[in-house]
Every structure is written in C-alpha cells, then in structure tokens.
Design an enzyme around this catalytic site. Structure first.
Site, PDB file in Angstrom:
ATOM      1  N   ASP A 161      -7.358  -2.826  14.297  1.00  0.00           N
ATOM      2  CA  ASP A 161      -8.738  -3.091  13.875  1.00  0.00           C
ATOM      3  C   ASP A 161      -8.825  -4.326  12.966  1.00  0.00           C
ATOM      4  O   ASP A 161      -9.851  -4.560  12.335  1.00  0.00           O
ATOM      5  CB  ASP A 161      -9.337  -1.855  13.181  1.00  0.00           C
ATOM      6  CG  ASP A 161      -8.615  -1.482  11.892  1.00  0.00           C
ATOM      7  OD1 ASP A 161      -7.665  -2.188  11.477  1.00  0.00           O
ATOM      8  OD2 ASP A 161      -9.003  -0.462  11.277  1.00  0.00           O
ATOM      9  N   ASP A 190       0.819  -1.208   0.000  1.00  0.00           N
ATOM     10  CA  ASP A 190       0.000   0.000   0.000  1.00  0.00           C
ATOM     11  C   ASP A 190       0.858   1.266   0.000  1.00  0.00           C
ATOM     12  O   ASP A 190       2.078   1.211   0.185  1.00  0.00           O
ATOM     13  CB  ASP A 190      -0.968   0.009   1.204  1.00  0.00           C
ATOM     14  CG  ASP A 190      -0.313  -0.484   2.504  1.00  0.00           C
ATOM     15  OD1 ASP A 190       0.937  -0.434   2.605  1.00  0.00           O
ATOM     16  OD2 ASP A 190      -1.037  -0.917   3.406  1.00  0.00           O
ATOM     17  N   GLU A 201      -9.596  -1.931   5.559  1.00  0.00           N
ATOM     18  CA  GLU A 201     -10.217  -1.596   6.833  1.00  0.00           C
ATOM     19  C   GLU A 201     -11.493  -2.424   7.039  1.00  0.00           C
ATOM     20  O   GLU A 201     -12.013  -3.012   6.087  1.00  0.00           O
ATOM     21  CB  GLU A 201     -10.556  -0.100   6.844  1.00  0.00           C
ATOM     22  CG  GLU A 201      -9.329   0.811   6.737  1.00  0.00           C
ATOM     23  CD  GLU A 201      -8.518   0.891   8.029  1.00  0.00           C
ATOM     24  OE1 GLU A 201      -8.392  -0.126   8.741  1.00  0.00           O
ATOM     25  OE2 GLU A 201      -7.989   1.977   8.318  1.00  0.00           O
ATOM     26  N   HIS A 232      -7.095  -4.933  10.222  1.00  0.00           N
ATOM     27  CA  HIS A 232      -6.847  -4.765   8.790  1.00  0.00           C
ATOM     28  C   HIS A 232      -5.570  -5.489   8.345  1.00  0.00           C
ATOM     29  O   HIS A 232      -4.619  -5.620   9.113  1.00  0.00           O
ATOM     30  CB  HIS A 232      -6.827  -3.282   8.369  1.00  0.00           C
ATOM     31  CG  HIS A 232      -5.675  -2.474   8.880  1.00  0.00           C
ATOM     32  ND1 HIS A 232      -5.805  -1.163   9.263  1.00  0.00           N
ATOM     33  CD2 HIS A 232      -4.347  -2.766   9.056  1.00  0.00           C
ATOM     34  CE1 HIS A 232      -4.633  -0.698   9.634  1.00  0.00           C
ATOM     35  NE2 HIS A 232      -3.736  -1.643   9.532  1.00  0.00           N
TER      36      HIS A 232
END
Ligand code: PGA
Length: 261
Positions: A136, A67, A143, A138
């Site tokens: 979280d 990313d 997400e 990810h």
C-alpha cells in the site's frame, strides 16, 4: 532520486548491503536506520557475510529500527526486536547497548515515542536509513493517509498490511493491529535513505512512490522530498516505472556501489 535496478532480488539486496557497508567503512561510528520484513533478509545475510570475512566492523555503529508491534516484547518471536537479533544483531559485533527499537510494551507509549525521537537526535541523527515499502506504499508503518510531517507515534495498521504480514504469524487474527512507528517526518530527516523493494507485488507501490504525485496515500512518495534517496529494486519491482531508460543511463555514469573499497 537515484534508481538502481538489479536483475534479481538477491542482487538488489546485495547492492543495498554494499551501500550500507560502504557507509560503515567510511564512517565506523555511523548511525544506521534499520528495517524488518521479508525484503531486507538477504541484505542482512550479505552484511553478516562481510562481517565474517573481516571486512565490516560494527563495534562503533548505533542503530535505530523503524517500528515495533504494540504488545509484543523482545521475547516474542514475532516481535521486531526478536527479528533483528535473530537475523542480524546476533551475528555481527554491534554493541547491544547501541541498538534501539521502539518499545511496543511501554506503559506510556506516547512518552516512549517522544523519548525515541529524542534518542535519535542525541545520537546525532540517522546517517543511512534502510526502508522497505508496503504493497500500500507505506514506509515503516506509515499507512496511507499518514501525515507527511508525522513523528514517531502509535499507528493503526491497514487491513492490507495485516493480511500481508499474516504470513509471519500462525493466522491473521494474531497480527497486532497497532504499531509504534517512526513518522514520515522522522524519516525525511535522515541523511540518506535506501528504498529497497523486490518482487512483482511491490511494482505498483514503487511506480507511485517514485514517479507518481506526492501524496499521503502512498507515504513512500514523500521520499521525493528527501535530498538523498537511492531506490534499489529488482526487475520485477521496477515494472511500473516509465523512465527506466533514463535511470539506466544515469547509472552508467555512477560508480558501481557493489564495488567495495
Ligand atoms: P516486506 O515488508 O519486506 O515483508 O515485504 C516491507 C514493508 O512492509 O515495509
């Protein structure tokens, strides 16, 4: 999923590095998938050390990163381009023409995402993908709520991720809200994955990813569908797992990945 638990974060990162090293030794023209963040730093230090000792040659390796922040170019110290050169590429003999990261400054981001997917296919697919995990759940910047079939695309970062990543910036306002990220579907097509997680703050996300139900609310749980994932954890990140004994038992029958041939 194979689960390897090491006593410390440093030891977990060394194990992840040795698995990557074994891949490159066995197949010098490997295609590696690489990750950024605080977690892989010690893993990259070990790869650099092995390279300097003359045990690891990256000359034929191709890499794809997961990313990049939208709007940050390679000259920006907070960009993932910059991170990868500063923390790994500059210290090993990988050919800069063979390293790939999504272009967060592309004029046409959608076309750039499609081109990124095509370049992974053209390279023959990713042999071994290194993954971190967000608090979280990810993987890359997929997400909670991301499609488990998603491809490389533009993604909005959640507040929790912005707060987690603010430590790399002067303040949270500077953290970009958008990123280009490989999709969960892209990651599921890699041949092998290492899920590397260290620290107590990752324990809940790791418990849900490895032993919880498959859900887009924790995109790392999609790795349960992947044929070959090795989770490499330190003890702190493993504290929510309920099947510790069975992982340890299974590991006693496996070759130790720390032993490089
Ligand atoms: P970290 O990030 O290694 O900085 O904790 C992991 C991730 O968000 O994937």
């Amino acid at each position: 999923m194979r689960v390897i638990i090491r006593p410390t974060a440093e030891a977990a990162c060394v194990t992840a590095a040795r698995i990557i090293a074994e891949q490159v030794i066995r197949q010098p023209a490997s295609v590696l998938g690489l990750a950024t963040g605080g977690t892989p730093l010690a893993c990259y230090r070990e790869l650099i050390r092995l390279h300097r000792e003359g045990r690891l040659d990256f000359a034929a390796v191709t890499s794809f990163n997961l990313d990049e922040y939208v709007g940050l170019g390679p000259e920006n110290p907070q960009s993932y381009h910059h991170f990868m050169f500063a923390n790994l590429f500059r210290h090993i003999n990988i050919d800069p023409n063979r390293v790939h990261l999504p272009d967060g400054k592309a004029a046409d981001l959608r076309a750039a995402c499609e081109a990124y997917e095509r370049s992974i296919v053209a390279a023959g697919g990713i042999d071994l993908q290194l993954l971190g995990i967000g608090t979280d759940g990810h993987i890359a910047f997929n997400e909670p709520g991301s499609s488990l079939a998603s491809r490389t695309r533009l993604k909005t970062l959640c507040r929790q991720t912005v707060e987690d990543n603010a430590r790399f910036f002067d303040d949270a306002d500077q953290v970009p809200r958008l990123a280009v990220t490989m999709g969960v579907g892209t990651i599921l097509e890699t041949r092998r994955c290492i899920l590397l997680a260290t620290g107590e703050n990752k324990a809940a996300a790791i418990g849900a990813a490895i032993e919880g139900p498959l859900t887009s609310q924790n995109t790392a749980s999609a790795l349960q569908l992947h044929p070959e994932v090795i989770a490499v954890l330190d003890q702190a990140a493993a504290t929510s797992l309920r099947r510790l004994e069975s992982y340890q038992n299974a590991e006693s029958y496996m070759p130790d990945p720390d032993e490089l041939t």
